[in-house]
Design a protein around this motif. Structure first.
Motif, PDB file in Angstrom:
ATOM      1  N   UNK A   1       0.822  -1.212   0.000  1.00  0.00           N
ATOM      2  CA  UNK A   1       0.000   0.000   0.000  1.00  0.00           C
ATOM      3  C   UNK A   1       0.854   1.259   0.000  1.00  0.00           C
ATOM      4  N   UNK A   2       1.845   1.235   0.864  1.00  0.00           N
ATOM      5  CA  UNK A   2       2.744   2.383   1.010  1.00  0.00           C
ATOM      6  C   UNK A   2       3.445   2.683  -0.329  1.00  0.00           C
ATOM      7  N   UNK A   3       3.895   1.628  -0.991  1.00  0.00           N
ATOM      8  CA  UNK A   3       4.619   1.794  -2.250  1.00  0.00           C
ATOM      9  C   UNK A   3       3.685   2.338  -3.336  1.00  0.00           C
ATOM     10  N   UNK A   4       2.479   1.774  -3.422  1.00  0.00           N
ATOM     11  CA  UNK A   4       1.523   2.233  -4.441  1.00  0.00           C
ATOM     12  C   UNK A   4       1.202   3.709  -4.240  1.00  0.00           C
ATOM     13  N   UNK A   5       0.936   4.091  -2.993  1.00  0.00           N
ATOM     14  CA  UNK A   5       0.577   5.485  -2.730  1.00  0.00           C
ATOM     15  C   UNK A   5       1.729   6.419  -3.059  1.00  0.00           C
ATOM     16  N   UNK A   6       2.953   5.984  -2.779  1.00  0.00           N
ATOM     17  CA  UNK A   6       4.122   6.810  -3.103  1.00  0.00           C
ATOM     18  C   UNK A   6       4.265   6.981  -4.613  1.00  0.00           C
ATOM     19  N   UNK A   7       4.049   5.901  -5.360  1.00  0.00           N
ATOM     20  CA  UNK A   7       4.171   5.968  -6.820  1.00  0.00           C
ATOM     21  C   UNK A   7       3.053   6.814  -7.430  1.00  0.00           C
ATOM     22  N   UNK A   8       1.851   6.722  -6.851  1.00  0.00           N
ATOM     23  CA  UNK A   8       0.749   7.533  -7.355  1.00  0.00           C
ATOM     24  C   UNK A   8       0.996   9.020  -7.089  1.00  0.00           C
ATOM     25  N   UNK A   9       1.541   9.325  -5.914  1.00  0.00           N
ATOM     26  CA  UNK A   9       1.852  10.706  -5.580  1.00  0.00           C
ATOM     27  C   UNK A   9       2.950  11.245  -6.495  1.00  0.00           C
ATOM     28  N   UNK A  10       3.931  10.400  -6.744  1.00  0.00           N
ATOM     29  CA  UNK A  10       5.034  10.759  -7.637  1.00  0.00           C
ATOM     30  C   UNK A  10       4.506  11.036  -9.051  1.00  0.00           C
ATOM     31  N   UNK A  11       3.571  10.174  -9.484  1.00  0.00           N
ATOM     32  CA  UNK A  11       2.985  10.326 -10.815  1.00  0.00           C
ATOM     33  C   UNK A  11       2.192  11.619 -10.916  1.00  0.00           C
ATOM     34  N   UNK A  12       1.420  11.930  -9.876  1.00  0.00           N
ATOM     35  CA  UNK A  12       0.618  13.154  -9.874  1.00  0.00           C
ATOM     36  C   UNK A  12       1.514  14.388  -9.925  1.00  0.00           C
TER      37      UNK A  12
END
Length: 939
Positions: free
Chosen positions: A229-240
Motif C-alpha cells: 500500500x505504502x509503495x503504491x501510494x508513493x508511486x501515485x503521488x510521484x505520478x501526480x
C-alpha cells in the motif's frame, strides 16, 4: 570478496543461471554489437606491451572505445532500416552496455588489481539497477550500477571499483553508481522510495552471484513484503507531481519520458506490478485478470512506439533528449518514414499517432491502478466513511470504491442509450466512472449506430451533458478518450489527437475544443467576471446556450483537410446540428458561427478598428446584436482555448472596442460611425483634459491634426502628443525629437510616442530602433500634422509578450534616441540579432500578400502574412519607404511563428493603390525583402 582469481569474473552471459536483461532478438547479430572474442584477444595482445597500470587502463579504454563506436554504429544503422523496432533496439544497447561494464570490471579486478588470496569479506557483486537493470536502454541512457559487498568495503574492492569507473567515464558513459552492503540497501530502501524502486529492478551482472541472490531474497522478505500500500501510494503521488510539472497530455511539445501518457507512466505500472505480484513481464498481468489480451496488446504497441520515438530523439541529438520539440518532431517523423497526406504534413500525421498512444497509456494506467484499489489502497478514515454522504445512484448502477460502476453488464448493454446515460449519471452524482464500466463501453462502441444518433432521447442526453450539469468538460474529455464522442459524432473522429504544427496552438484540435468549452463553462459559473467582464455580462443577460455550446464543439471540426476549415466546418455543422436536435433557425446560427468563427478575431487583430469602414463592414457581416454577442463569446473562448498564455489585455481591449462600436452601429445606425462625429467628441475630450491650456494653444492643437488622428487614438495619447508638440515648438531646434515611453496597462503593452519634424522614412527608422532594443510591435499609428510634424504611436511588448518594466524604460529611451539620431545604424546592428531560433526553423510559413481597397475609405490595406522574426517589420517598412509609400497605420497580429503585418497606406500623392501593375511591383519588392531577411536570419 570471493573473487576467485581469473575465474570469477567471466562475462555475465557466460555464467550459468544468469538472468538475461531481456528475452528476445537483438536488432543485429551479437558479434556486430560487441565481438567479445575479438576484444579479449586485442586486450591480451595490448597488455603484453604495457609496463604499468596506467598504460593498461589506457589500452583498455582505446580498445573498448573502438568496440563501442562500432557497436553503436551498427545498432543505429539497423534501427534506421527498421525504425519501429524499439524492443530489439533497447535490448541491443543493454547487451552492448553489459559487455562494456563486465569487460571493464574484468580488467580492473584481474589485471589492474589482481588478488591471489581473497578473504571471506572480499566479495563483490556488480548489479545493474534502474532502467539499465530492467534491460531498457535508449542510445543515451544513464548506466546505473550497484556495487554490493557483504560488509564494509575493503581497500582492494575500492580500488577495483575506482579503476572500473574511470574506464567507463573515459568511454564517455554517464555512470550513476553506489557502493553498499545488503544492510545499507535495506535501510536506505526503507527511507527513500526512489532507491527502493531502483533496487526493485536490480539485475546481476558479474561477481559473487550468491551475494546478489541474498539481496534479492532479503529485499522481498524484509522490505517489499507488507509495504505494498505504502509503495503504491508513493508511486501515485510521484505520478501526480510529475504530471503537474509536465502539463497536459496534449501539450504539443511533449516530454516522451516524464510527460502524461509517456514512458514513465508505463514504467510506474510495471514497478507496481512487480512490487506486488513479482512479475518480470507485463504479459503476466493477463492471466492475473488485471489486463485483457487486447489491453496487453495495446500496452505493447504504445510502449514500442514511445521507445522508438525516444531512441530516434537520442540519435538525432546525440544526447539524452526527452522533450519532443518542434524541430525534433520533423526529424523523427522523417526517420520513422511518415509522409505528407491529404493536406497534412508528415509531422502532423506522426504527432497524431503519438497523442493517440499517449491517450492509450492513460487509459491502461487508470484501468490497472483502479483494479489494485480493492486490495491494496488504504481505505478512507473511519469518521470520513461514517459522515461522508454517499450519492444515490439510479437503478442499474452501483458505487465501487467511490466510483460509478455498472450493476449488470448484460442488462446495461440491452439499451444502447446507456452508452450515454453512464456519463450523464457520472455528472449528476459527481462520481468518476469505474474503469470496468469504461472497459465495457469501449468494447461495445458498435452499439452507437445511425439509429441511436437519430434518437431524440440520445440527442437530449448528449446536449444535457453540455448544458445541464455545469462541468461539461469532464464528460466530453472522458467520452473523447474512450471513443464515445467519435462514435456518436463520426465527424469528430479525424480531429482526435490531431496536432497543428505551429507554435501558436498549445493543444491538439480535440483538446483545444474541450479547452474552449472549459472556458465557456467557467464564464457561465461566474468565475471569470473580473478578467472577462464583457463575455460574462453577455451570458448573464442571456444568449442561446445550446447554439453557443454546439458551435464551440464544431468550430474546428473541419481542420486537417486541404479545404478552408471554416467553410468545411460550416458544411459539417449544417448536417450535424439538426442531428443533435437543434431547430432549423438554431442550426443556421450554428452554421454561421462556425463559418465566421475567425471573423471577429481577424477584424480586431488584423484591421484598424478606429477606421469607420472596419466597423461598418463587420456590422454588415454579423447583421444582428444577437449574432454579435454569440460571436463575441465564441471568439473569447476560442482565443483562450489556444493555450495558457494566449489571452491578454491587448486582445481583450480590441475585442471590447470592436463589440462596443459594432453594437452601437447596429442599434443606432451606421451614420454614428462617421469621422466627423467621432472627431468632435475627441477634441472635446482633449479640451477637458487640458484645463490649464490657453484658448489660443488649444485652438492651435485641435486645428493642426487631420481627421484620422482624432479617431485613431484615445484621449491620454492625444494629451501626450499635445505636450510633446508644445515642447518641440518651445525648443526652437528643427532637428529635435520627443520620445516618451509609458506602460499602457489596459492594453498589456508599453506605449511609445514619437514626435519630430516630418521627413521620409521616419516610420521605418522607428521600427528599426524598436527592433534593436528587442521590442515586439503589436500596433502602430502614424499621423502628420498640417504644420509639418509627425506624431507616431507604437505599442510594444517585451520578448515574453508583456509591457516593459518601468525601470527599463529610461535605458530603452536612450537606445532609441541613439538609433534615431544615426549613432547606431539599425540595418547593420540587426544583422547579428535578426535570427530564428533552432527549434523554430522546422516551421514552413508561406508568404501571402494581399491588397484591399475596400476595407478603408481613404487607404489601401496591404496585408503581409509571413514568417515572424525580430527584424521583419523594419525590413517591410524600409522597403515601403524606399518605394515612396506613406504608412498611416500598422497593425501587427502574431500567431506563434507566423505574423500578419497589416499596413494602411497611400502613395506619394495621397491616393490609393488601384493599379494592378503598381500592386505587383510593390509585392515583388516586399517578397524580396522577406526572402533576403529570412536568408540572413537562418545563416
Amino acid at each position: 570478496m570471493t573473487l576467485p582469481h581469473k575465474a570469477s569474473l567471466a562475462l555475465a552471459s557466460d555464467q550459468s543461471g544468469q538472468t538475461p536483461p531481456s528475452t528476445g532478438a537483438l536488432i543485429c547479430p551479437e558479434y556486430e554489437i560487441f565481438d567479445s572474442a575479438g576484444v579479449n584477444a586485442q586486450l591480451s595482445n595490448a597488455f603484453e606491451d604495457c609496463k604499468d597500470n596506467t598504460e593498461m587502463r589506457a589500452a583498455t579504454v582505446r580498445i573498448l572505445r573502438d568496440a563501442q563506436k562500432t557497436g553503436r554504429g551498427n545498432i543505429a544503422d539497423a534501427f534506421a532500416a527498421r525504425p519501429f523496432d524499439a524492443r530489439p533496439l533497447t535490448r541491443s544497447y543493454t547487451f552492448l552496455m553489459d559487455r562494456l561494464v563486465c569487460t571493464a570490471l574484468q580488467v580492473a579486478s584481474e589485471r589492474l588489481h589482481p588478488l591471489a588470496n581473497p578473504t571471506r569479506g572480499e566479495k563483490i557483486a556488480v548489479l545493474a539497477v534502474g532502467g539499465y537493470g530492467r534491460g531498457e536502454m535508449a542510445p543515451s541512457s544513464d548506466v546505473d550500477l550497484l556495487f554490493l559487498t557483504p560488509y564494509k568495503i575493503t581497500a582492494w574492492a575500492e580500488s577495483v571499483i575506482e579503476s572500473m569507473l574511470y574506464i567507463l567515464w573515459d568511454l564517455r558513459l554517464k555512470v550513476g553508481h553506489a557502493s553498499r552492503t545488503t544492510r545499507d540497501c535495506l535501510r536506505l530502501g526503507a527511507e527513500d522510495f526512489t532507491i527502493r524502486t531502483a533496487m526493485l529492478e536490480q539485475r546481476f551482472l558479474a561477481g559473487d552471484k550468491p551475494l546478489a541472490e541474498e539481496l534479492e531474497q532479503r529485499l522481498k522478505e524484509e522490505l517489499f513484503k507488507g509495504s505494498e500500500r505504502e509503495f503504491i501510494e508513493a508511486k501515485l503521488q510521484e505520478r501526480e507531481s510529475r504530471h503537474h510539472k509536465q502539463g497536459e497530455r496534449y501539450m504539443v511539445e511533449p516530454n516522451v519520458k516524464e510527460g502524461k501518457g509517456g514512458l514513465r507512466d508505463l514504467q510506474s505500472l510495471y514497478w507496481i506490478a512487480k512490487y506486488i505480484y513479482g512479475v518480470h513481464d507485463v504479459a503476466e498481468l493477463v492471466p492475473l485478470g488485471l489486463f485483457t489480451p487486447e489491453e496487453f496488446n495495446g500496452f505493447v504497441a504504445a510502449e514500442d512506439f514511445l521507445w522508438a520515438v525516444r531512441a530516434h530523439m537520442h540519435l538525432v541529438t546525440g544526447r539524452a533528449t526527452e522533450q519532443l520539440t518542434f524541430d525534433l518532431q520533423v526529424e523523427v517523423a522523417e526517420r520513422m518514414g511518415y509522409e505528407d497526406r491529404a493536406g497534412r504534413r508528415a509531422v502532423e500525421v506522426f504527432m497524431q499517432r503519438y497523442f493517440r498512444e499517449a491517450t492509450r497509456v492513460g487509459e491502461l494506467t487508470r484501468i490497472f491502478l483502479t483494479k489494485l484499489e480493492a486490495t491494496h489502497i488504504k481505505s478512507a478514515p473511519l469518521l470520513e466513511r461514517i459522515f461522508r454522504r454517499r450519492p444515490r445512484v439510479k437503478p442499474g448502477y452501483k458505487m465501487v470504491h467511490g466510483r460509478l460502476a455498472v450493476s449488470d453488464p448484460d442488462e446495461f448493454l440491452e439499451d444502447q442509450l446507456n452508452m450515454l446515460r453512464l456519463f450523464e449519471e457520472g455528472l449528476r452524482t459527481g462520481m468518476l466512472i469505474h474503469p470496468d464500466a469504461m472497459r465495457l463501453v469501449t468494447a461495445n462502441l458498435d452499439l452507437i449506430d445511425d439509429e441511436m444518433r437519430k434518437n431524440k432521447e440520445a440527442q437530449r442526453i448528449f446536449l444535457d451533458l453540455m448544458l445541464k450539469h455545469g462541468n461539461p468538460e469532464r464528460a466530453l474529455r472522458r467520452m473523447n478518450e474512450l471513443g464515445v464522442l467519435s462514435a456518436f459524432l463520426p465527424e469528430f473522429e479525424p480531429i482526435v489527437a490531431m496536432m497543428q504544427f505551429n507554435m501558436y496552438h498549445s493543444y491538439t484540435v480535440d483538446e483545444h475544443i474541450i479547452q474552449c468549452i472549459v472556458n465557456l463553462a467557467q464564464i457561465e459559473r461566474g468565475e471569470l467576471i473580473e478578467s472577462l467582464p464583457l463575455a460574462s455580462s453577455i451570458l448573464k443577460e442571456g444568449v442561446n446556450r445550446k447554439v453557443l455550446y454546439v458551435a464551440l464543439l464544431l468550430h474546428d471540426i473541419g481542420k486537417g483537410r486541404p479545404e478552408d476549415h471554416s467553410i468545411l466546418g460550416a458544411q459539417i455543422a449544417r448536417k450535424v446540428a439538426p442531428r443533435l436536435g437543434l431547430s432549423k433557425a438554431d442550426s443556421e446560427t450554428v452554421e454561421w458561427l462556425v463559418r465566421y468563427h475567425l471573423l471577429m478575431s481577424d477584424m480586431a487583430q488584423k484591421r484598424d478598428i478606429s477606421d469607420p469602414r472596419t466597423v461598418r463592414d463587420f456590422a454588415k457581416a454579423v447583421e444582428t446584436v444577437k449574432r454579435l454577442d454569440l460571436l463575441t463569446v465564441l471568439t473569447v473562448c476560442d482565443i483562450r482555448g489556444v493555450g495558457p498564455n494566449t489571452w491578454n489585455n491587448w486582445k481583450a481591449t480590441l475585442l471590447r472596442a470592436l463589440h462596443a462600436e459594432t453594437k452601437r452601429a447596429l442599434e443606432t445606425g451606421m451614420e454614428d460611425l462617421n469621422r466627423a462625429n467621432r472627431g468632435a467628441g475627441a477634441k472635446k475630450a482633449l479640451r477637458s483634459a487640458l484645463v490649464d491650456w490657453s484658448k489660443a494653444d488649444l485652438k492651435t492643437e485641435t486645428g493642426r491634426h487631420y481627421e484620422p488622428y482624432w479617431q485613431g487614438l484615445n484621449v491620454s495619447t492625444h494629451v501626450e502628443f499635445a505636450e510633446m508638440l508644445r515642447a518641440l515648438e518651445h525648443s526652437g531646434d528643427p532637428g529635435d525629437m520627443e520620445v516618451r515611453l509609458h506602460p499602457d496597462e489596459d492594453r498589456d503593452a508599453t506605449r511609445a510616442c514619437f514626435a519630430m519634424a516630418d521627413h521620409p522614412g521616419i516610420f521605418a527608422r522607428i521600427a528599426g530602433a524598436l527592433a534593436l532594443v528587442g521590442a515586439n510591435v503589436v500596433d502602430a499609428r502614424s499621423y502628420t500634422t498640417k504644420d509639418g510634424y509627425v506624431t507616431d504611436a507604437f505599442w510594444v511588448q517585451d520578448s515574453d509578450g508583456h509591457p516593459y518594466e518601468a525601470s527599463r524604460l529610461p535605458r530603452l529611451t536612450q537606445m532609441i534616441h541613439k538609433t534615431l539620431k544615426g549613432e547606431v545604424v539599425a540595418s547593420d546592428a540587426l544583422k547579428s540579432r535578426d535570427k530564428i531560433k533552432k527549434r523554430e526553423r522546422a516551421f514552413d510559413v508561406p508568404t501571402h500578400i494581399t491588397f484591399d481597397n475596400d476595407g478603408s475609405e481613404i487607404y489601401t490595406i496591404i496585408e503581409v502574412d509571413t514568417r515572424d522574426r525580430p527584424g521583419l517589420l523594419y525590413d517591410l517598412t524600409r522597403t515601403l519607404a524606399a518605394a515612396n509609400v506613406y504608412i498611416a497605420n500598422a497593425v501587427i497580429a502574431t500567431y506563434g511563428e507566423q505574423v500578419v503585418d497589416t499596413f494602411y497606406v497611400k502613395d506619394m500623392f495621397g491616393l490609393k493603390y488601384h493599379s494592378e501593375s503598381k500592386q505587383r511591383g510593390l509585392e515583388a519588392k516586399l517578397r524580396t525583402a522577406i526572402a533576403e531577411g529570412a536568408e540572413r536570419a537562418a545563416s
